[in-house]
Design an enzyme around this catalytic site. Structure first.
Site, PDB file in Angstrom:
ATOM      1  N   ARG A   1       0.814  -1.361   0.037  1.00 49.91           N
ATOM      2  CA  ARG A   1      -0.114  -0.014   0.148  1.00 49.91           C
ATOM      3  C   ARG A   1       0.748   1.334  -0.030  1.00 49.91           C
ATOM      4  O   ARG A   1       0.448   2.132  -0.721  1.00 49.91           O
ATOM      5  CB  ARG A   1      -0.962  -0.041   1.344  1.00 49.91           C
ATOM      6  CG  ARG A   1      -2.052  -1.152   1.062  1.00 49.91           C
ATOM      7  CD  ARG A   1      -3.089  -0.852   2.416  1.00 49.91           C
ATOM      8  NE  ARG A   1      -4.138   0.122   1.782  1.00 49.91           N
ATOM      9  CZ  ARG A   1      -3.833   1.340   2.651  1.00 49.91           C
ATOM     10  NH1 ARG A   1      -3.072   1.265   3.514  1.00 49.91           N
ATOM     11  NH2 ARG A   1      -4.619   2.256   2.187  1.00 49.91           N
TER      12      ARG A   1
ATOM     13  N   CYS B   1      15.412  -3.616  -3.960  1.00 49.07           N
ATOM     14  CA  CYS B   1      16.100  -2.533  -4.837  1.00 49.07           C
ATOM     15  C   CYS B   1      14.899  -1.734  -5.763  1.00 49.07           C
ATOM     16  O   CYS B   1      14.748  -1.828  -6.718  1.00 49.07           O
ATOM     17  CB  CYS B   1      16.845  -3.195  -6.013  1.00 49.07           C
ATOM     18  SG  CYS B   1      17.818  -4.518  -4.864  1.00 49.07           S
ATOM     19  N   GLU B   2      14.125  -1.153  -5.222  1.00 48.97           N
ATOM     20  CA  GLU B   2      13.034  -0.009  -5.518  1.00 48.97           C
ATOM     21  C   GLU B   2      13.163   1.237  -4.822  1.00 48.97           C
ATOM     22  O   GLU B   2      12.972   1.034  -3.519  1.00 48.97           O
ATOM     23  CB  GLU B   2      11.761  -0.616  -5.784  1.00 48.97           C
ATOM     24  CG  GLU B   2      11.619  -1.775  -6.371  1.00 48.97           C
ATOM     25  CD  GLU B   2      11.440  -1.541  -7.997  1.00 48.97           C
ATOM     26  OE1 GLU B   2      11.220  -0.446  -8.384  1.00 48.97           O
ATOM     27  OE2 GLU B   2      11.485  -2.548  -8.804  1.00 48.97           O
TER      28      GLU B   2
ATOM     29  N   TYR C   1      -6.282  -5.182   2.344  1.00 52.31           N
ATOM     30  CA  TYR C   1      -5.090  -4.846   1.102  1.00 52.31           C
ATOM     31  C   TYR C   1      -3.958  -5.137   1.545  1.00 52.31           C
ATOM     32  O   TYR C   1      -2.944  -4.342   1.238  1.00 52.31           O
ATOM     33  CB  TYR C   1      -5.671  -3.551   0.700  1.00 52.31           C
ATOM     34  CG  TYR C   1      -7.206  -3.433   0.318  1.00 52.31           C
ATOM     35  CD1 TYR C   1      -7.552  -4.326  -0.871  1.00 52.31           C
ATOM     36  CD2 TYR C   1      -8.167  -2.676   1.196  1.00 52.31           C
ATOM     37  CE1 TYR C   1      -9.048  -4.056  -1.235  1.00 52.31           C
ATOM     38  CE2 TYR C   1      -9.336  -2.576   0.740  1.00 52.31           C
ATOM     39  CZ  TYR C   1      -9.769  -3.456  -0.161  1.00 52.31           C
ATOM     40  OH  TYR C   1     -11.292  -3.384  -0.653  1.00 52.31           O
TER      41      TYR C   1
END
Ligand SMILES: *Cc1c(COP(=O)(O)O)cnc(C)c1O
Length: 437
Positions: free
Chosen positions: A326, A361-362, A390
């Site tokens: 989220r 890795c983001e 969610y």
């Protein structure tokens, strides 16, 4: 989050300390409270008691079998959006005759399965889909119960990615055309026009948009009842929750703030809507997901390292965007608390502006940025609150990371309702072609 609270400085889920669960089951770990799920369901059930009503939990918010069974036992029906969700509901021991099946792209196989299992109604969103349902029902010599989703073109005033009730998005039939569509649907012999449905968006924190939509659709529902004998009006889901200061009670007074209470409650929602709905004499359905499950779950994570760069304090944890998407997806806020609250944690001098981030890795792999948090170190545990809706359902295996485990707590009992995924399962259905060997 009535059933998550601090007692003598330790975070508890009902009668069990969260730290003891983290110790036993490892992290990342989702933990759900049976009592919160049940209470949230009952709030709706009580609020709608002046009406002939039924509540259909939106399975897409949390589809764990233990959660579904908890709600089925409380008397809930289910709102499903795929054949897979229907099979889950059945696997949880719940009754398919209390399911409504929504979604813009139901496949022939899914429609066939739902007809064979005898669901309560399809919510259909287009004429081609009605034709398809009719055709399959004819082949199976059945009458398919349907409701048509009307798009009331009301702005839900929520996040753009979760607003659904305006003409800018793909959902439902344009309000002005709805009666014509029912007239044509009535000619399809294997359809049973059972209801009308709307769903204007998610995480609504005021009743106004619901009221506006109901005022618009109610007269239409009345005419549809007279002309086509429909028996229900579904209002969809969308009641929002508080994500900030979500802990309800316990001894952590400094976590109490005016924002703590849900802005919109089932009681407030019903106070506005029941007077508009009662005169219709129709059965009223609602499909809440987030309100029931959101504050009934947390995600526990362990601190791997704390990394200080010149400008930032990074708390690197073992949960990541693949476990809870989220924040990366909607920039959403989850309150983050240590499992053990030390005296003085609330004092500014003991806090530090922190970014809590995962190991992926983001750069979108973060849970919060520049937030004042109590100082923590390697091996400490943190809880991300309001992660019950969610949350796990959006988990992925990105970076070849296994799905976390899930635990359901009821009083002093805790049970693993989903085992941590063994890593080897991640590539078990893959293979290397013979011609590469
Ligand atoms: C997503 C959805 C819901 C549940 O929405 P919440 O905001 O979680 O209450 C209900 N009905 C339909 C048709 C949905 O798509």
């Amino acid at each position: 989050m009535h059933d998550f609270c601090f007692k003598r400085g330790k975070l508890y889920c009902e009668n069990i300390s969260v730290a003891s669960l983290a110790k036993k089951h490892g992290s990342p770990l989702y933990i759900y409270s049976h009592a919160t799920l049940t209470k949230n369901f009952r709030q709706f059930d009580d609020a709608l008691s002046p009406l002939d009503h039924s509540i259909h939990f939106a399975v897409k918010a949390n589809s764990n079998l233990g959660v579904l069974r908890t709600l089925a036992n409380a008397g809930s029906g289910f709102d499903i959006v795929s054949g897979g969700e229907l099979q889950r509901v059945i696997a949880a021991g719940a009754n398919p005759s209390k399911c409504v099946f929504a979604g813009v792209g139901k496949t022939e196989k899914e429609i066939e399965l739902a007809l064979k299992k005898g669901i309560y109604a399809f919510t259909t969103e287009s004429e081609p889909e009605m034709v398809r349902i009719n055709k399959i029902a004819r082949r199976l010599k059945k009458k398919a119960p349907i409701a048509i989703r009307v798009n009331p073109n009301v702005d839900a005033k929520t996040h753009a990615k979760i607003t659904t009730g305006t003409y800018e998005n793909k959902f439902g039939i344009v309000f002005e055309e709805i009666e014509g569509v029912y007239k044509r649907a009535a000619k399809l012999k294997n359809l049973h026009l059972r209801g009308v449905q709307m769903h204007i968006g998610s995480q609504l924190t005021e009743a106004g948009p619901f009221e506006k939509a109901v005022r618009k659709v109610a007269p239409v529902a009345k005419r549809l009842a007279e002309k086509h004998g429909i028996e229900f009006f579904s209002l969809g889901g969308g009641v929002g929750i508080t994500y900030e200061s979500a802990l309800e009670s316990g001894d952590a007074k400094w976590w109490r703030s005016p924002k703590r209470r849900n802005l919109l409650t089932p009681a407030k929602y019903a106070a506005k809507l029941v007077p508009l709905l009662k005169p219709l004499g129709l059965r009223i359905l609602i499909e809440p997901g987030r309100f029931i499950a959101g504050n009934a779950g947390i995600l526990v994570t362990q601190v791997e390292h704390v990394k200080q760069t010149g400008v930032k304090n990074f708390v690197i944890v073992d949960a990541a965007m693949n476990d809870l998407a989220r924040p990366a997806l909607y920039d959403s806020y989850h309150e983050i608390v240590p499992l053990t609250q030390k005296s003085g944690d609330h004092l500014k001098k003991n806090q530090i502006s922190s970014d809590v981030v995962g190991p992926i890795c983001e750069s979108s792999d973060y849970f919060c940025k520049n937030r004042m948090l109590a100082k923590v170190g390697e091996g400490d545990h943190l809880a991300l609150l309001s992660a019950g809706a969610y949350g796990f359902v959006m988990a992925s295996n990105y970076n070849t990371r296994a799905f976390p485990a899930e635990v359901l707590v009821k009083g002093s009992q805790a049970e693993v309702v989903r085992k941590r995924q063994p890593l080897r399962h991640l590539w078990a259905s893959e293979s290397v072609p013979k011609w590469l060997k």
